[in-house]
Structure formats: structure tokens, C-alpha cells
Design a protein around this motif. Structure first.
Motif, short mmCIF file in Angstrom:
data_model
loop_
_atom_site.label_atom_id
_atom_site.label_comp_id
_atom_site.label_asym_id
_atom_site.label_seq_id
_atom_site.Cartn_x
_atom_site.Cartn_y
_atom_site.Cartn_z
N GLU A 93 0.43 -1.22 -0.39
CA GLU A 93 -0.03 0.32 0.38
C GLU A 93 0.44 0.82 0.52
OE1 GLU A 93 -3.24 -0.06 -0.52
OE2 GLU A 93 -3.84 1.69 -0.13
N LEU A 97 0.71 4.24 -2.94
CA LEU A 97 1.09 5.47 -2.25
C LEU A 97 1.74 6.91 -2.76
CD1 LEU A 97 -1.11 5.39 0.69
CD2 LEU A 97 -2.01 5.97 -0.74
N VAL A 166 -6.86 -3.42 4.53
CA VAL A 166 -6.33 -2.17 4.67
C VAL A 166 -6.19 -1.03 4.61
CG1 VAL A 166 -3.81 -1.43 3.17
CG2 VAL A 166 -4.29 -3.48 3.23
N THR A 167 -6.04 -0.20 5.42
CA THR A 167 -6.59 1.31 5.84
C THR A 167 -5.57 2.18 5.59
OG1 THR A 167 -8.32 0.33 6.70
CG2 THR A 167 -8.09 2.53 7.29
N ALA A 168 -5.24 3.57 4.97
CA ALA A 168 -4.61 4.17 4.95
C ALA A 168 -6.26 5.52 4.75
CB ALA A 168 -4.41 4.78 3.16
N VAL A 169 -5.53 6.08 6.13
CA VAL A 169 -5.75 7.20 6.90
C VAL A 169 -4.87 8.80 6.30
CG1 VAL A 169 -6.36 8.41 8.60
CG2 VAL A 169 -6.47 5.90 8.53
N ARG A 170 -5.18 9.50 5.87
CA ARG A 170 -4.24 11.28 6.10
C ARG A 170 -5.01 11.84 6.36
NH1 ARG A 170 -1.49 11.80 1.04
NH2 ARG A 170 -1.84 9.83 -0.68
N PRO A 171 -4.56 12.32 7.73
CA PRO A 171 -5.53 13.03 9.20
C PRO A 171 -5.21 14.41 8.78
CG PRO A 171 -3.76 11.88 10.24
CD PRO A 171 -3.59 11.78 8.18
N VAL A 172 -6.06 15.13 9.65
CA VAL A 172 -6.12 16.69 9.58
C VAL A 172 -4.82 17.10 10.43
CG1 VAL A 172 -7.97 17.43 8.53
CG2 VAL A 172 -7.78 16.84 11.13
N TRP A 176 -6.39 13.59 15.09
CA TRP A 176 -7.63 12.44 14.35
C TRP A 176 -6.43 11.46 14.65
CZ3 TRP A 176 -12.50 13.18 14.45
CH2 TRP A 176 -13.40 14.20 14.37
N ARG A 179 -7.42 8.98 16.83
CA ARG A 179 -8.74 8.94 16.73
C ARG A 179 -8.56 7.08 15.40
NH1 ARG A 179 -12.72 13.82 17.85
NH2 ARG A 179 -15.19 11.67 18.17
N ILE A 180 -8.67 7.84 14.92
CA ILE A 180 -8.82 7.13 13.78
C ILE A 180 -8.49 5.58 13.40
CG2 ILE A 180 -9.16 7.10 11.74
CD1 ILE A 180 -10.43 9.80 11.16
N ALA A 183 -9.82 3.68 15.94
CA ALA A 183 -11.11 3.14 15.41
C ALA A 183 -11.00 2.01 14.83
CB ALA A 183 -12.44 4.25 14.96
N VAL A 184 -10.72 2.14 13.80
CA VAL A 184 -9.71 1.03 12.23
C VAL A 184 -9.31 0.16 13.43
CG1 VAL A 184 -8.38 0.39 10.93
CG2 VAL A 184 -9.46 2.78 10.68
#
Lengths: 361, 361
Positions: A93, A97, A166-172, A176, A179-180, A183-184
Motif C-alpha cells: 500500500e 501511495l 488495509v486502511t490508509a488514513v490522511r489525518p488533519v 485525529w 482517534r481514527i 477506531a479502525v
């Protein structure tokens, strides 16, 4: 004569046990199941071969560093899924990206199981391991990393859970991100492998804590067969031995995924008559004697077995156990104003001004 | 003479109100706040201009279709964040992941607010809207989409929350997609815009429900100024009017993010003496009279105001209200064995064999 850069060394199966011992010490009571991490790392090295340990200076400026760590509750056997595995899913991943294959794996957290697991992950991926990490110890939250202290922005966080999602996070921002990611992780059975603060070598100087893998191995080797393991470890760490004693009271509760509590240590031998209380939130955070703080986070406080100098994790503390409480300075990065803000006593809810452990009389 | 493909039409601000009316009818009681969706769509069209409505045949095989829908609780004003917005964040992430700009926006769910919002999202993004959706109605769960019924695998799900966090999930299957997307949504304040089952035009034939945007507009226009709105709507839908009556009992509870309950409708006029019970889980799922099922999911059951033929959503049902219960056939895709498995009565916990509404005497 021009000094020649030291050739990168190879981490072999024989290095895993001392590394694990050192990581347990740097875990300051937390950091997960070090024994399972050592087992998994050893198996991977035996299967895929040794892992080159490289320095930041060995990388080219554009090289991508892949920091990896488990969040949630790591469990043996959970690491492999469907013949594929979590490190490979994350690597794929990240390549997608970034359009580039990372050049090295790094431990996000040298303290505890996340310090020893990366040897196995690097072995599986056929990548070298960077001699550095993002904490120099263990911390409970995603944003408590050197890159955040250094002012780097989290770009993308990649999580692979035990099922294979598979999870990709673009946090602010970092809060965050925490937190995200959490949760995942909880949705996926409370355990996931995470790559956070993926970065280029060019931006890594000053944003990582260097030399921590070789330091952990050296800590483990120092007590190996030493006549006085506790003395050897204390010397290698540059630590104070706050107290030799026994656990006389223990209060632990698990709330919101964190183990909180306190341990009361009553002095024995030369320390008879003294009592130290350790405040614990996953890690040992504050040591207090008669209302006087002897050491506090981000400095390191580790409980070790007085005889063997093996680190005792929070969940391993037992009533009556003979232990010693060691405390020593954290990396200078954590002592900057921003380091104190991110992971000083107030970040954990203690109304204390940080005083370096060596400045406390 | 060779038939010429109909030129794509432009959705203007004047189309938004009839579209919203039609989407409310197709929402079968659920589908969120249609009025706010209409407001947001109208504003976007006024600001950014009309949106071309195109057919699947207008796209090239390699063109990427971007299905969009809100999950959680959509709220006016939440759509815009920091001068940027959720549709733009999703578009950017999809471009990154696919290396290609999507050619059209599509509604994931034509029923309810998610049927009308996409006009606004397409206007903001400067993209045409595909005259199709993935449900032909409203459904509560992420995997209840035509692409899943057609056997397409979910590739990557992209979520943008109101704060601006962007999360991309590669799930192992639809159930995990639902679980992780829901967790991310809850962590981010229970509302997120989601792109799911992003697909190429080449794989879309038979995996989408075509013509649903123009159908919704036609439904809305049919009742506009009609002498007999209820008759006009019933004819345009090809619906049965199961009963003209009034709400005499109402039981609703919200559990696990779903509104569950039942409404008892007692016949008036020619239907005096008859009683129908509607079983509700966000949407109206089953209509029963004297233990006999008159219509069941995936066929559509909508409660409308008897005078105006405006759809009444579940949360708008009121004791004593004069309403009519309409039922009509779902898209043939939902009547395939796999369609019934995914969204038939048993998928919602009803121990019923599906019988098409028009086959029920």
C-alpha cells in the motif's frame, strides 16, 4: 586518514534474545508481550535470513523509511494471514501511495515488543532495519513520536489488521490520527500493524532517535552472564537505582484500552523504611516518595528483578516480588518544550513541572 | 435511419426540487434528510452551474465512475470544511490511488438525500452525473449495492469526514468494508462522505441500476400540479395502492444506529375495516395485513400523504396522519438469487420467502 563509516552489521537469530531483553527495559513497564515478539522475530530471521542494521547516514536523501508498530493487543499467531502477512500488505500500500519502495524498516517504538518485532518484519520484507526509533522508549499514543515533536506533519497512516483489511488514513492532525487509527484497530479485533509518519531520509535527521536498536542489544548483552546483573544494567543505562524493595500494594484497572494503576514498593535491606509509589498508565510514569517526585515521564522508570535485572512489565508485577526501581534520562528531544508538551507529565494528567531525573536531589 | 443517441441533458436548479421529491419516494421511508440535500444541491448548481446528466453509454470503457454517498447522519453546513470540501478530498485521493481522474460522479443510493446530494457534489467537482445508482432505492448497509450483487469486488473505499480526515480502506470483503467504514464514520462524528465500489465503465454494465436519476426527476414532475397527485404518482411508479388510511399506532426505537419499529395503518373510506402493519428498519421493509404479507423488501413500499402524494419518511410519521401505502416492483437485479440473498427479507431477519409484489393476489 579519513575515517571510514562503520560497515552495517547483520542482526542474526543470536541477537534477538539480547535485543528483547533490552527492549523490555526500555519499555518502562509497558510495550506489550516482548516474549512473543522475540519468538516471531527469531522465527522470521531463521526463515528469511539476518537483517542488516543500517544507520541513517547509510540512506540516500530520497530513501523512504517505513516506521512500523503494532497497535492494540499483539498476539502470537495473529501475525500471519492467508499466506500473506501484515508487513507485506502495508509495504504494498505504501508503494502504491508513494510510487516508491521503502528502503528500510524502522521500529516506531523501541520499548517493548514493538522494538523486537521489526527485526522479523524487516526479514520478511527483505529490507534492512534502521538503527533508530521514534520514541527511545514506549509511549501509549500515536502522536507521542519524535517526528511529531520535530514538527513533521503526519502524511498518511497505513494499517493492516489480522484479517487482511488495509486502511490508509490522511489525518488533519495527530489527535485525529490517533482517534481514527484506534477506531479502525478496534473494529478489526483490537490489533493492527501500523505505519505512521512514513518519511524520507532527508527529513529524518533530528526527527528520529538514533542508535536505539544497537543500544537495546547492548543493554541485553550487558547483563548476559554478568556477576552483578543489576550493577551492569544500571551502569550501561546510566541509571539511578531509586530503591531495592518489594511490591506491597498493587492497584490496576483497565479503562479505555489503557492499564492504569499504582504500585507501592517498600524498601528492603539498605532501603528499609522507605516507600516509593509508582504511578502507572501502561508505562511507569511517575515515582513518588513521601510526596516528593523522584522521577517523571518522559524520563524512563523501569522495574527490574533485583537478582536477574530482567525488566518486569506492569502486568507482571506481583505482590511480594523483590524488585529494584531504576530511573534514567530520556532522549534530549523529549526535554525540548515541545517534547514536554507532547509527552511530559501534564500530557498524562499530572500537575507537575518536568524536572530532569538527574537534577532531582 | 440510424437512431441517434439522445444528447446528455443538463440538470439545472429547476430540476432539483422534482428530483428531491422523486428521491424521497424512492427512499421508502429512509434515506436521510432530503430537504437539506436539495438545499445543498441547489446552492451548488447556482454557484457552479448545471450538471450534465450522462448515460453509461456516453462513457469510454476505461472511464472511472465515482459513486458517492453520505454515511451516518448528514447535516446541513457540515458539507464544507476549511474552504475545501469532502467531494474534492475524495476526488484527490481517488486520483492518487488510481492515477486517473474519475469521469463522472454517480449516486450510490438514489433513495433519499443521497439521491439529490450528488448533483451538488458533481457541480462542485465540475464532473457530469451518471444517470444511474447502485440501489434504485435506499438501503441501510454498505454491501447492499448492485455492484456487490453483480459480483464485483470492493476495491478501495474512500471516506472524507467533516473535519477533513481522508481514509482509504481496502477491505477483504463487503462485511469488513461495512464494519471498518462504520467505525471510521463514528470516530469522525458519525458523518462521512464515502466513495465505494469505484469502477470502470467497462465493468459497469449490469452492475448498476441505470436511468434512476431521470426516473426520480420524472416522478417528481408527475405530481407537479397534477389534478390527482396520488393517481399520477401511482401510475408513474406502476405501483399498487395497498391502502388509504391513517396512522393509528407507531412504535420506533433507535438501536445500533438503525431506526427500528412498526406503524399500524387503519383504513379509511373504501378501505375502512382493513389494517396494515408496516415493519420498519430505517426503510419500510414489509407490509402485513391479517398475517398476510402484501409486499416485502427488496420491492419498494412508500408511505405518501394521501392529498399531496409527497413521500412521508419514517421519522415524519405522525399519529392520525392521512396516508396511502404504495408498493411497486424493485429493479430485476434485486430479484436474482444473489439479490435476494443480499437484500431480501431474510437479510433483514424476516423468516419469509420473497414473493414479487405483483404476484401477491
Amino acid at each position: 586518514m579519513i575515517p571510514v563509516m562503520e560497515a552495517s552489521r547483520l542482526i542474526t537469530a543470536d541477537d534477538v534474545a539480547p535485543l528483547a531483553r533490552g527492549c523490555a527495559v526500555l519499555g518502562t513497564g509497558g510495550g506489550g508481550d516482548v516474549a512473543s515478539g522475540a519468538l516471531a522475530a527469531r522465527r522470521a530471521v531463521e526463515q528469511y535470513g539476518g537483517v542488516p542494521l543500517i544507520a541513517l547516514g547509510d540512506l540516500s536523501p530520497d530513501d523512504v523509511i517505513l516506521p512500523l508498530g503494532m497497535i492494540g493487543a499483539p498476539t502470537v499467531g495473529h501475525e500471519m494471514i492467508h499466506g500473506d502477512d501484515q508487513p507485506a500488505l502495508i509495504l504494498r500500500e505504501v508503494e502504491r501511495l508513494l510510487g516508491r519502495r521503502p528502503a528500510a524498516v524502522m521500529s516506531s517504538e523501541i520499548g517493548g515488543s514493538n522494538g523486537v518485532h521489526p527485526v522479523g518484519w524487516a526479514a520478511r520484507l527483505g529490507l534492512p532495519l534502521l538503527d533508530a526509533d521514534a520514541m527511545g522508549r514506549a509511549f501509549p499514543e500515536v502522536q507521542m513520536v519524535s517526528m511529531h515533536v520535530a514538527g513533521l506533519a503526519p502524511t498518511v497512516i497505513v494499517l493492516a489488521d489480522v484479517v487482511g483489511n488495509v486502511t490508509a488514513v490522511r489525518p488533519v492532525d495527530g489527535a485525529w490520527a490517533e482517534r481514527i487509527a484506534r477506531a479502525v484497530c478496534v473494529a478489526a479485533g483490537s490489533s493492527a500493524l501500523m505505519a505512521d509518519y512514513i518519511l524520507r531520509a532527508a527529513e529524518a535527521r533530528g526527527a528520529l532517535i538514533e542508535g536505539t536498536v544497537s543500544r537495546a542489544i547492548a543493554l541485553g548483552r550487558a547483563v548476559d552472564g554478568a556477576a552483578d546483573p543489576l550493577g551492569a544494567l544500571t551502569a550501561e543505562l546510566g541509571a539511578r537505582n531509586l530503591l531495592n524493595g518489594k511490591i506491597t500494594d498493587l492497584r490496576r484497572e483497565t479503562t479505555g484500552g489503557f492499564a492504569r494503576g499504582a504500585a507501592v514498593v517498600t524498601g528492603v535491606g539498605g532501603d528499609r523504611g522507605r516507600i516509593i509509589t509508582l504511578e502507572i498508565q501502561n508505562e511507569n510514569l511517575v515515582a513518588v516518595e513521601d510526596g516528593r517526585v523522584l522521577a517523571m515521564v518522559p524520563d524512563l522508570i523501569t522495574v527490574v528483578d533485583t537478582q536477574t535485572a530482567s525488566a518486569v512489565q506492569t502486568e507482571g508485577l506481583r505482590y511480594g516480588q523483590r524488585i529494584s526501581v531504576l530511573a534514567w534520562p530520556c532522549d534530549p528531544l523529549w526535554r525540548t518544550p515541545r517534547g514536554i508538551e507532547v509527552a511530559g507529565p501534564r500530557a498524562f494528567g499530572y500537575d507537575l513541572d518536568y524536572v530532569p531525573v538527574e537534577d532531582i536531589p
